[in-house]
Design a protein around this motif. Sequence first.
Motif, short mmCIF file in Angstrom:
data_model
loop_
_atom_site.label_atom_id
_atom_site.label_comp_id
_atom_site.label_asym_id
_atom_site.label_seq_id
_atom_site.Cartn_x
_atom_site.Cartn_y
_atom_site.Cartn_z
N SER A 1 0.83 -1.21 0.00
CA SER A 1 0.00 0.00 0.00
C SER A 1 0.86 1.26 0.00
O SER A 1 0.59 2.22 -0.73
N LEU A 2 1.90 1.29 0.81
CA LEU A 2 2.79 2.44 0.87
C LEU A 2 3.51 2.66 -0.46
O LEU A 2 3.64 3.80 -0.92
N VAL A 3 3.96 1.59 -1.09
CA VAL A 3 4.64 1.70 -2.39
C VAL A 3 3.66 2.21 -3.45
O VAL A 3 4.00 3.07 -4.27
N LYS A 4 2.43 1.70 -3.41
CA LYS A 4 1.41 2.15 -4.37
C LYS A 4 1.16 3.65 -4.23
O LYS A 4 1.12 4.38 -5.23
N GLU A 5 1.00 4.13 -3.00
CA GLU A 5 0.77 5.55 -2.77
C GLU A 5 2.01 6.38 -3.11
O GLU A 5 1.90 7.48 -3.64
N GLY A 6 3.19 5.83 -2.83
CA GLY A 6 4.42 6.52 -3.19
C GLY A 6 4.55 6.69 -4.69
O GLY A 6 4.97 7.75 -5.18
N LYS A 7 4.17 5.67 -5.43
CA LYS A 7 4.22 5.74 -6.90
C LYS A 7 3.26 6.80 -7.42
O LYS A 7 3.62 7.62 -8.27
N LYS A 8 2.04 6.81 -6.89
CA LYS A 8 1.07 7.82 -7.31
C LYS A 8 1.57 9.23 -6.99
O LYS A 8 1.45 10.13 -7.82
N SER A 9 2.12 9.40 -5.81
CA SER A 9 2.63 10.72 -5.41
C SER A 9 3.78 11.16 -6.30
O SER A 9 3.82 12.30 -6.76
N SER A 10 4.70 10.26 -6.55
CA SER A 10 5.86 10.63 -7.37
C SER A 10 5.44 10.96 -8.79
O SER A 10 5.98 11.88 -9.41
N GLU A 11 4.47 10.23 -9.33
CA GLU A 11 3.99 10.52 -10.68
C GLU A 11 3.35 11.91 -10.74
O GLU A 11 3.56 12.65 -11.69
N TRP A 12 2.58 12.27 -9.72
CA TRP A 12 1.96 13.59 -9.70
C TRP A 12 3.02 14.68 -9.60
O TRP A 12 2.98 15.68 -10.32
N ILE A 13 4.01 14.46 -8.75
CA ILE A 13 5.07 15.47 -8.59
C ILE A 13 5.83 15.64 -9.90
O ILE A 13 6.08 16.76 -10.35
N VAL A 14 6.21 14.53 -10.53
CA VAL A 14 6.99 14.58 -11.77
C VAL A 14 6.18 15.12 -12.94
O VAL A 14 6.67 15.97 -13.71
N ASN A 15 4.95 14.69 -13.08
CA ASN A 15 4.16 15.04 -14.26
C ASN A 15 3.36 16.33 -14.13
O ASN A 15 3.00 16.92 -15.15
N ARG A 16 3.07 16.75 -12.93
CA ARG A 16 2.25 17.94 -12.76
C ARG A 16 3.02 19.06 -12.06
O ARG A 16 3.17 20.15 -12.60
N PHE A 17 3.48 18.78 -10.85
CA PHE A 17 4.12 19.82 -10.04
C PHE A 17 5.39 20.36 -10.69
O PHE A 17 5.56 21.56 -10.86
N VAL A 18 6.30 19.48 -11.06
CA VAL A 18 7.58 19.90 -11.64
C VAL A 18 7.38 20.63 -12.96
O VAL A 18 8.18 21.48 -13.33
N MET A 19 6.28 20.33 -13.65
CA MET A 19 6.04 20.95 -14.93
C MET A 19 5.44 22.36 -14.81
O MET A 19 5.34 23.08 -15.79
N ALA A 20 5.06 22.75 -13.60
CA ALA A 20 4.51 24.09 -13.40
C ALA A 20 5.57 25.14 -13.70
O ALA A 20 6.76 24.95 -13.41
#
Length: 88
Positions: free
Chosen positions: A40-59
């Motif tokens: 569960s922790l790895v699954k949530e970590g993956k989702k978080s990292s994808e959001w950071i990389v694909n959305r946040f960093v692209m701002a």
Amino acid sequence: MGLTSPFDDFSSQAKSNVNKVTYPEYIDLCQPEFDSLRKSLVKEGKKSSEWIVNRFVMAEDVVVSDVEYFREKLRAWGEDPCSVVREQ
């Protein structure tokens, strides 16, 4: 910042404030009894990292000094750390 060379990789630096004290609350997340929690922790970590990389960093107002290094480190959030331990 006026840097003439990149920062050292912090993972290769000597750790401070690290000791061998174990606390009663300590768990070894790599033990089979914690497989479900770790998954569960790895699954949530993956989702978080994808959001950071694909959305946040692209701002446009976000600046990362080494985007590829940052992405590489974030991708590790979606990897089971215990599989690396078992392979060694």
